[in-house]
Design a protein around this motif. Structure first.
Motif, PDB file in Angstrom:
ATOM      1  N   ARG A  89       0.827  -1.207   0.000  1.00 13.81           N
ATOM      2  CA  ARG A  89       0.000   0.000   0.000  1.00 13.81           C
ATOM      3  C   ARG A  89       0.864   1.261   0.000  1.00 13.81           C
ATOM      4  O   ARG A  89       0.549   2.241  -0.669  1.00 13.81           O
ATOM      5  CB  ARG A  89      -0.932  -0.004   1.225  1.00 13.81           C
ATOM      6  N   ILE A  90       1.964   1.213   0.760  1.00 13.22           N
ATOM      7  CA  ILE A  90       2.876   2.363   0.774  1.00 13.22           C
ATOM      8  C   ILE A  90       3.462   2.601  -0.614  1.00 13.22           C
ATOM      9  O   ILE A  90       3.556   3.739  -1.080  1.00 13.22           O
ATOM     10  CB  ILE A  90       4.000   2.151   1.816  1.00 13.22           C
ATOM     11  N   SER A  91       3.839   1.515  -1.304  1.00  8.55           N
ATOM     12  CA  SER A  91       4.422   1.662  -2.648  1.00  8.55           C
ATOM     13  C   SER A  91       3.408   2.246  -3.634  1.00  8.55           C
ATOM     14  O   SER A  91       3.779   2.958  -4.568  1.00  8.55           O
ATOM     15  CB  SER A  91       4.943   0.315  -3.159  1.00  8.55           C
ATOM     16  N   GLU A  92       2.118   1.955  -3.406  1.00 13.48           N
ATOM     17  CA  GLU A  92       1.059   2.501  -4.260  1.00 13.48           C
ATOM     18  C   GLU A  92       0.765   3.955  -3.913  1.00 13.48           C
ATOM     19  O   GLU A  92       0.543   4.785  -4.803  1.00 13.48           O
ATOM     20  CB  GLU A  92      -0.215   1.661  -4.104  1.00 13.48           C
ATOM     21  N   HIS A  93       0.759   4.247  -2.622  1.00 17.10           N
ATOM     22  CA  HIS A  93       0.402   5.577  -2.133  1.00 17.10           C
ATOM     23  C   HIS A  93       1.548   6.570  -2.291  1.00 17.10           C
ATOM     24  O   HIS A  93       1.324   7.769  -2.497  1.00 17.10           O
ATOM     25  CB  HIS A  93      -0.011   5.476  -0.657  1.00 17.10           C
ATOM     26  N   LEU A  94       2.791   6.079  -2.179  1.00 18.08           N
ATOM     27  CA  LEU A  94       3.984   6.928  -2.272  1.00 18.08           C
ATOM     28  C   LEU A  94       4.933   6.329  -3.318  1.00 18.08           C
ATOM     29  O   LEU A  94       5.977   5.779  -2.987  1.00 18.08           O
ATOM     30  CB  LEU A  94       4.675   7.013  -0.904  1.00 18.08           C
ATOM     31  N   PRO A  95       4.574   6.434  -4.589  1.00 18.13           N
ATOM     32  CA  PRO A  95       5.308   5.734  -5.643  1.00 18.13           C
ATOM     33  C   PRO A  95       6.732   6.220  -5.873  1.00 18.13           C
ATOM     34  O   PRO A  95       7.522   5.523  -6.523  1.00 18.13           O
ATOM     35  CB  PRO A  95       4.446   5.971  -6.891  1.00 18.13           C
ATOM     36  N   ASN A  96       7.091   7.387  -5.335  1.00 14.30           N
ATOM     37  CA  ASN A  96       8.457   7.890  -5.511  1.00 14.30           C
ATOM     38  C   ASN A  96       9.418   7.391  -4.434  1.00 14.30           C
ATOM     39  O   ASN A  96      10.619   7.671  -4.500  1.00 14.30           O
ATOM     40  CB  ASN A  96       8.467   9.428  -5.491  1.00 14.30           C
ATOM     41  N   GLU A  97       8.895   6.652  -3.456  1.00 11.02           N
ATOM     42  CA  GLU A  97       9.732   6.220  -2.334  1.00 11.02           C
ATOM     43  C   GLU A  97      10.354   4.842  -2.584  1.00 11.02           C
ATOM     44  O   GLU A  97       9.681   3.923  -3.049  1.00 11.02           O
ATOM     45  CB  GLU A  97       8.909   6.164  -1.040  1.00 11.02           C
ATOM     46  N   GLN A  98      11.632   4.725  -2.229  1.00 12.57           N
ATOM     47  CA  GLN A  98      12.296   3.421  -2.246  1.00 12.57           C
ATOM     48  C   GLN A  98      12.053   2.741  -0.907  1.00 12.57           C
ATOM     49  O   GLN A  98      12.137   3.383   0.150  1.00 12.57           O
ATOM     50  CB  GLN A  98      13.802   3.566  -2.470  1.00 12.57           C
ATOM     51  N   LEU A  99      11.764   1.448  -0.931  1.00 12.00           N
ATOM     52  CA  LEU A  99      11.454   0.697   0.279  1.00 12.00           C
ATOM     53  C   LEU A  99      12.507  -0.373   0.538  1.00 12.00           C
ATOM     54  O   LEU A  99      12.992  -1.022  -0.392  1.00 12.00           O
ATOM     55  CB  LEU A  99      10.081   0.043   0.168  1.00 12.00           C
TER      56      LEU A  99
ATOM     57  N   LYS B 241      11.625  13.304  -3.795  1.00 14.83           N
ATOM     58  CA  LYS B 241      11.396  13.971  -5.075  1.00 14.83           C
ATOM     59  C   LYS B 241      11.146  12.886  -6.118  1.00 14.83           C
ATOM     60  O   LYS B 241      11.412  11.711  -5.880  1.00 14.83           O
ATOM     61  CB  LYS B 241      12.608  14.816  -5.452  1.00 14.83           C
ATOM     62  N   LYS B 242      10.655  13.274  -7.267  1.00 14.00           N
ATOM     63  CA  LYS B 242      10.344  12.292  -8.305  1.00 14.00           C
ATOM     64  C   LYS B 242      11.607  11.545  -8.711  1.00 14.00           C
ATOM     65  O   LYS B 242      12.619  12.140  -9.032  1.00 14.00           O
ATOM     66  CB  LYS B 242       9.732  12.979  -9.531  1.00 14.00           C
ATOM     67  N   THR B 243      11.544  10.234  -8.655  1.00  8.66           N
ATOM     68  CA  THR B 243      12.688   9.398  -9.003  1.00  8.66           C
ATOM     69  C   THR B 243      12.254   8.358 -10.022  1.00  8.66           C
ATOM     70  O   THR B 243      11.072   8.136 -10.249  1.00  8.66           O
ATOM     71  CB  THR B 243      13.257   8.682  -7.760  1.00  8.66           C
ATOM     72  N   SER B 244      13.219   7.714 -10.620  1.00 12.09           N
ATOM     73  CA  SER B 244      12.917   6.656 -11.582  1.00 12.09           C
ATOM     74  C   SER B 244      13.740   5.424 -11.245  1.00 12.09           C
ATOM     75  O   SER B 244      14.732   5.505 -10.515  1.00 12.09           O
ATOM     76  CB  SER B 244      13.236   7.120 -13.005  1.00 12.09           C
ATOM     77  N   ASN B 245      13.327   4.294 -11.782  1.00 11.28           N
ATOM     78  CA  ASN B 245      14.047   3.031 -11.589  1.00 11.28           C
ATOM     79  C   ASN B 245      14.227   2.690 -10.111  1.00 11.28           C
ATOM     80  O   ASN B 245      15.318   2.338  -9.667  1.00 11.28           O
ATOM     81  CB  ASN B 245      15.417   3.077 -12.285  1.00 11.28           C
ATOM     82  N   LEU B 246      13.148   2.833  -9.346  1.00 12.88           N
ATOM     83  CA  LEU B 246      13.216   2.465  -7.933  1.00 12.88           C
ATOM     84  C   LEU B 246      13.497   0.975  -7.792  1.00 12.88           C
ATOM     85  O   LEU B 246      12.858   0.149  -8.446  1.00 12.88           O
ATOM     86  CB  LEU B 246      11.894   2.799  -7.234  1.00 12.88           C
ATOM     87  N   ALA B 247      14.429   0.646  -6.921  1.00 13.45           N
ATOM     88  CA  ALA B 247      14.756  -0.760  -6.678  1.00 13.45           C
ATOM     89  C   ALA B 247      14.474  -1.073  -5.213  1.00 13.45           C
ATOM     90  O   ALA B 247      15.308  -0.813  -4.340  1.00 13.45           O
ATOM     91  CB  ALA B 247      16.209  -1.038  -7.023  1.00 13.45           C
TER      92      ALA B 247
END
Length: 270
Positions: free
Chosen positions: A29-39, A234-240
């Motif tokens: 849910r966090i990955s859906e709600h905060l898509p710019n965050e790496q977990l 901030k907006k990021t790409s290629n989150l791993a």
């Protein structure tokens, strides 16, 4: 203990942990709600379920995992486990300064929406006996009758990916029967493993029973804390995203991937 000095790197990861796979319901849910965050997700599978170990052991494991996540430069930590939250979050907040978000059974919203004022809560044995949890029930039940149902054995079966097995369904029916008999109209899922059995619950319970879980409130509280401390990514790409476990089993990657929804690799960390 590693330094817990606040990181001001907004793109630093968020640490999330549970005794096993249950916290994936929160992490997803966090990955859906905060898509710019790496977990970074840590499953303490070697010690799962926390409901079967002592309060002191839970505290020791929570502190070890928190220290591990701090070493990995996490900017905030989510305790995605009801049992760990009620047993160890207060002392952890006294140990470290970065934001710590816990998860607690959603008694308050359940009391607000229940029309019969009869609420069931499914919990682990450790949560059922916890004074902090029982105080929360008294504080937020708002005059409703609350029926607390410990569910021994369900977490272990979910950890093995057996939540659709005959053994699991039979056990679940046993735990739901007294709640059905009491005429509850609202059921709180008081363990982060339990959303993974929502479909099974709906097949057993009478129609119209409202299921309440905590993934959305936790992700919203996390976002509030990140904004408050100026840590929102901030907006990021290629989150791993990274996944770790304190135990290794032949089926672990398969079970994690099934619950997460895409193929993932779980690394061993002790």
């Amino acid at each position: 203990m590693p330094s817990d000095t606040f990181t001001h790197n907004t793109n630093a990861p968020i640490g999330i942990f549970d005794s096993g796979v249950g916290g994936l319901s929160i992490a997803k849910r966090i990955s859906e709600h905060l898509p710019n965050e790496q977990l970074i997700y840590f499953a303490d599978s070697q010690f799962a379920p926390y409901g079967d170990i002592s309060n002191q052991q839970i505290i020791e494991r929570v502190n070890f995992i928190a220290d591990t996540l701090i070493t990995k430069q996490c900017k905030a930590i989510v305790i995605a486990c009801n049992t760990a939250t009620v047993n160890a979050i207060d002392q952890l907040r006294n140990r470290v300064t970065l934001p710590i978000i816990g998860v607690e059974p959603a008694i308050k919203p359940a009391a607000r929406i229940s029309t019969t004022q009869k609420i069931g809560i499914l919990v682990t044995q450790a949560t059922a006996n916890n004074a902090r949890f029982l105080a929360l029930v008294e504080q937020y039940k708002n005059g409703a009758q609350v029926f607390i149902q410990p569910c021994l054995g369900l977490v272990e079966l979910i950890e093995q990916g057996l939540q659709t097995s005959d053994k699991f369904i039979h056990l679940l029916e046993q735990y739901l029967a007294p709640l059905i008999a009491q005429g509850i109209d609202t059921l709180v899922l008081g363990c982060t493993h339990y959303p993974f059995m929502s479909e099974a619950i709906k097949k057993i319970m009478p129609s119209g029973i409202e299921l309440i879980e905590t993934a959305t409130p936790v992700s919203e509280q996390l976002k509030r804390q990140l904004i408050k401390h100026h840590l929102l990514a901030k907006k990021t790409s290629n989150l791993a995203h990274q996944f770790y476990s304190s135990s290794e089993t032949p089926t672990q990657n398969k079970i994690f991937s099934q619950l997460w929804g895409t193929s993932i690799n779980v690394e061993l960390y002790k």
